[in-house]
Each structure stands twice: as C-alpha cells, then as structure tokens.
Design a protein around this motif. Structure first.
Motif, PDB file in Angstrom:
ATOM      1  N   PRO A   8       1.884 -20.127  -1.231  1.00 32.59           N
ATOM      2  CA  PRO A   8       1.281 -18.799  -1.290  1.00 32.59           C
ATOM      3  C   PRO A   8       2.178 -17.750  -0.658  1.00 32.59           C
ATOM      4  N   VAL A   9       2.228 -16.580  -1.267  1.00 29.62           N
ATOM      5  CA  VAL A   9       3.062 -15.490  -0.788  1.00 29.62           C
ATOM      6  C   VAL A   9       2.271 -14.676   0.222  1.00 29.62           C
ATOM      7  N   ALA A  10       2.934 -14.294   1.297  1.00 27.51           N
ATOM      8  CA  ALA A  10       2.254 -13.492   2.313  1.00 27.51           C
ATOM      9  C   ALA A  10       1.874 -12.135   1.750  1.00 27.51           C
ATOM     10  N   ALA A  11       0.713 -11.653   2.134  1.00 32.20           N
ATOM     11  CA  ALA A  11       0.259 -10.346   1.679  1.00 32.20           C
ATOM     12  C   ALA A  11       1.150  -9.258   2.255  1.00 32.20           C
ATOM     13  N   PRO A  12       1.332  -8.158   1.513  1.00 31.27           N
ATOM     14  CA  PRO A  12       2.157  -7.061   2.028  1.00 31.27           C
ATOM     15  C   PRO A  12       1.648  -6.580   3.365  1.00 31.27           C
ATOM     16  N   GLY A  13       2.562  -6.401   4.318  1.00 36.57           N
ATOM     17  CA  GLY A  13       2.166  -5.990   5.654  1.00 36.57           C
ATOM     18  C   GLY A  13       1.990  -4.498   5.786  1.00 36.57           C
ATOM     19  N   LYS A  14       1.179  -4.087   6.737  1.00 37.94           N
ATOM     20  CA  LYS A  14       0.942  -2.677   6.996  1.00 37.94           C
ATOM     21  C   LYS A  14       1.328  -2.343   8.426  1.00 37.94           C
ATOM     22  N   GLY A  15       1.899  -1.183   8.592  1.00 43.35           N
ATOM     23  CA  GLY A  15       2.227  -0.695   9.905  1.00 43.35           C
ATOM     24  C   GLY A  15       1.120   0.210  10.419  1.00 43.35           C
ATOM     25  N   PRO A  16       1.420   1.054  11.413  1.00 47.75           N
ATOM     26  CA  PRO A  16       0.415   1.969  11.958  1.00 47.75           C
ATOM     27  C   PRO A  16      -0.163   2.876  10.877  1.00 47.75           C
ATOM     28  N   GLN A  17      -1.461   3.116  10.930  1.00 49.50           N
ATOM     29  CA  GLN A  17      -2.167   4.024  10.031  1.00 49.50           C
ATOM     30  C   GLN A  17      -2.010   3.599   8.569  1.00 49.50           C
ATOM     31  N   ARG A  26      10.157   0.873  -4.465  1.00 54.94           N
ATOM     32  CA  ARG A  26      10.435  -0.171  -5.462  1.00 54.94           C
ATOM     33  C   ARG A  26      10.224  -1.564  -4.865  1.00 54.94           C
ATOM     34  N   GLU A  27      10.720  -1.754  -3.650  1.00 52.87           N
ATOM     35  CA  GLU A  27      10.566  -3.056  -3.000  1.00 52.87           C
ATOM     36  C   GLU A  27       9.097  -3.356  -2.718  1.00 52.87           C
ATOM     37  N   ARG A  28       8.344  -2.337  -2.318  1.00 49.49           N
ATOM     38  CA  ARG A  28       6.927  -2.544  -2.052  1.00 49.49           C
ATOM     39  C   ARG A  28       6.172  -2.930  -3.319  1.00 49.49           C
ATOM     40  N   ILE A  29       6.519  -2.312  -4.427  1.00 52.64           N
ATOM     41  CA  ILE A  29       5.864  -2.638  -5.696  1.00 52.64           C
ATOM     42  C   ILE A  29       6.150  -4.085  -6.080  1.00 52.64           C
ATOM     43  N   LEU A  30       7.394  -4.515  -5.939  1.00 53.09           N
ATOM     44  CA  LEU A  30       7.745  -5.885  -6.295  1.00 53.09           C
ATOM     45  C   LEU A  30       7.090  -6.880  -5.343  1.00 53.09           C
ATOM     46  N   HIS A  31       7.026  -6.528  -4.059  1.00 54.22           N
ATOM     47  CA  HIS A  31       6.386  -7.415  -3.093  1.00 54.22           C
ATOM     48  C   HIS A  31       4.896  -7.540  -3.399  1.00 54.22           C
ATOM     49  N   ALA A  32       4.267  -6.420  -3.745  1.00 52.34           N
ATOM     50  CA  ALA A  32       2.846  -6.449  -4.103  1.00 52.34           C
ATOM     51  C   ALA A  32       2.624  -7.248  -5.370  1.00 52.34           C
ATOM     52  N   SER A  33       3.514  -7.106  -6.348  1.00 47.00           N
ATOM     53  CA  SER A  33       3.361  -7.853  -7.604  1.00 47.00           C
ATOM     54  C   SER A  33       3.515  -9.348  -7.359  1.00 47.00           C
ATOM     55  N   GLN A  34       4.433  -9.719  -6.479  1.00 55.06           N
ATOM     56  CA  GLN A  34       4.612 -11.133  -6.176  1.00 55.06           C
ATOM     57  C   GLN A  34       3.348 -11.717  -5.569  1.00 55.06           C
ATOM     58  N   TYR A  35       2.739 -10.967  -4.682  1.00 59.24           N
ATOM     59  CA  TYR A  35       1.506 -11.437  -4.043  1.00 59.24           C
ATOM     60  C   TYR A  35       0.340 -11.465  -5.030  1.00 59.24           C
ATOM     61  N   LEU A  36       0.098 -10.373  -5.723  1.00 59.93           N
ATOM     62  CA  LEU A  36      -1.077 -10.257  -6.576  1.00 59.93           C
ATOM     63  C   LEU A  36      -0.986 -11.133  -7.826  1.00 59.93           C
ATOM     64  N   PHE A  37       0.175 -11.144  -8.471  1.00 64.34           N
ATOM     65  CA  PHE A  37       0.304 -11.941  -9.691  1.00 64.34           C
ATOM     66  C   PHE A  37       0.129 -13.423  -9.395  1.00 64.34           C
ATOM     67  N   LEU A  50      -2.332  -2.608  -8.073  1.00 67.76           N
ATOM     68  CA  LEU A  50      -0.942  -2.859  -7.690  1.00 67.76           C
ATOM     69  C   LEU A  50      -0.384  -1.678  -6.904  1.00 67.76           C
ATOM     70  N   CYS A  51      -0.667  -0.466  -7.384  1.00 71.57           N
ATOM     71  CA  CYS A  51      -0.171   0.723  -6.692  1.00 71.57           C
ATOM     72  C   CYS A  51      -0.842   0.901  -5.330  1.00 71.57           C
ATOM     73  N   GLU A  52      -2.121   0.565  -5.273  1.00 74.23           N
ATOM     74  CA  GLU A  52      -2.836   0.694  -3.997  1.00 74.23           C
ATOM     75  C   GLU A  52      -2.264  -0.246  -2.944  1.00 74.23           C
ATOM     76  N   VAL A  53      -2.020  -1.502  -3.329  1.00 77.21           N
ATOM     77  CA  VAL A  53      -1.473  -2.468  -2.386  1.00 77.21           C
ATOM     78  C   VAL A  53      -0.045  -2.080  -1.985  1.00 77.21           C
ATOM     79  N   ALA A  54       0.713  -1.553  -2.936  1.00 75.60           N
ATOM     80  CA  ALA A  54       2.099  -1.148  -2.651  1.00 75.60           C
ATOM     81  C   ALA A  54       2.177   0.201  -1.960  1.00 75.60           C
ATOM     82  N   ASN A  55       1.020   0.923  -1.892  1.00 75.58           N
ATOM     83  CA  ASN A  55       0.975   2.244  -1.278  1.00 75.58           C
ATOM     84  C   ASN A  55       1.907   3.227  -1.978  1.00 75.58           C
TER      85      ASN A  55
END
Length: 209
Positions: A8-17, A26-37, A50-55
């Motif tokens: 399992p791929v780790a969920a995209p991490g979030k920082g403060p706020q 671009r990297e966030r979108i690919l990381h989110a796609s790897q997790y969600l797909f 996908l956009c919401e998770v990638a922010n």
C-alpha cells in the motif's frame, strides 16, 4: 523481485494548515494518483477528488497533464520507468539467477496478499485499445518480456524468445492468481520458472583434462 507488486502507498502528507509538504503541483498530483488509483481504482477516482487530495485546482491539473487520461498514463510511466532494474540490472547475479529473481515474493506482501499489478489493473479497467494508459501498459509488458528474453539469451537459452515469453506470462499469471485467491502464488510460479529455465538453458559441462 517483482517491483510493480508493491504494498500500500502512503497517503499524501499534509503540513501546517493542510498545506502539502515541499512538493510541486505536478509531483503532488502524481503522488495522489499513485495513492488513489491503487487504493480505489482508476474509474472510482474522479478528477475532483484527485485535485482535492493533491491540493491543486482542476485547471492546474489540466495544465500539467491535459486530462485525467494524461494523469493515468503518467502515473503508469512513473511506476517502473526502467523495467524492474532491481532484477535485470543486478551485477551480483548471473543471468540465469536474474531470471529466477523476477519471481521473488513481491515487497509488501503480508500473509500472502498483494495488490494486483497496477499495469494489469489499468488494462482491466480501461478497454479502449488506443487509450494512453493502454498504450503504456502494452509498452511496459512488452518491455518486461524483452528484458526477460535478453537475459535468457545472455544465460545461453536455446530459444530465448520462447523462454522470455513463457516467464512473462508466468509472472502475470502469478500476480492475478495471488490477488484472486488472496494467497501467494509466486512460490509456485518460481518453482515452475526454475523448471522452464532448467530445460531451456543447457548446463555447461566441465572440460575434460
């Protein structure tokens, strides 16, 4: 090992706020796609989620990839761009040993359960032959067979093309059976692969003194 069979791929991490830590859009979108797909499938993942998770905004996603189809294709390209280098590029193994190393139990297997190969999963979900993802799947699967064939030739196989195709088919079959039965099929596949390799590659006899 079969590096497309990861855990399992780790969920995209979030920082403060809620802001993502140190990643470009671009990297966030690919990381989110790897997790969600991998977690819920391609069809079950909408572009808005996908956009919401990638922010990122939908506009930003389209600027980078053109469409969801473009994201899917790039997601697959990023999974294994060099085609199992931890098997085929190992200098510590002889060619014959590299062929069998492809059947080592995939990293991330727990109690014999592993995710389905993402390339096979994409091919199952996407039926359109000229879809960018289907094209990438075809390229990747042909690349695996080609590298197996090259390694079989290097190992001295009498018919490297046949052995390469046999081993490629065996790998995919082990992946699907493991997922379908929730039981590790790679040990059995490795035993079959050893028999195929033994029959296809003549043993070198010692020279007479």
């Amino acid at each position: 090992m079969n590096d497309v069979e990861t855990g399992p791929v780790a969920a995209p991490g979030k920082g403060p706020q809620g802001r993502r830590r140190g990643r470009g859009a671009r990297e966030r979108i690919l990381h989110a796609s790897q997790y969600l797909f991998r977690q819920q499938g391609i069809h079950n993942t909408g572009i808005d989620q996908l956009c919401e998770v990638a922010n990122v905004s939908r506009r930003t996603a389209y600027q980078h990839f053109g469409s969801k189809d473009g994201i899917i294709a790039e997601y697959l390209r990023q999974l294994d761009p060099d085609t199992m280098p931890d098997v085929f590029d190992r200098d510590d193994l002889a060619p014959r040993e590299r062929l069998l190393a492809a059947f080592e139990i995939p990293q991330g297997v727990v109690d014999g359960v592993t995710p389905l190969c993402p390339f096979i999963a994409a091919a199952v979900e996407i039926s359109v032959p000229d879809h960018p993802a289907r094209i990438r799947v075809r390229e990747y699967k042909l690349s695996v067979a080609r590298r197996l064939t090259e390694t079989a030739r290097e190992a001295g196989a009498t018919d490297p093309e046949e052995l390469g195709e046999q081993l490629a088919l065996l790998l995919d079959g082990a992946s699907v059976r493991t997922r379908a039965l929730n039981a590790d099929a790679f040990r059995t596949a490795a035993a079959i692969a050893a028999i195929l390799v033994e029959r296809a590659i003549p043993q070198t006899l010692p020279r007479p003194h």
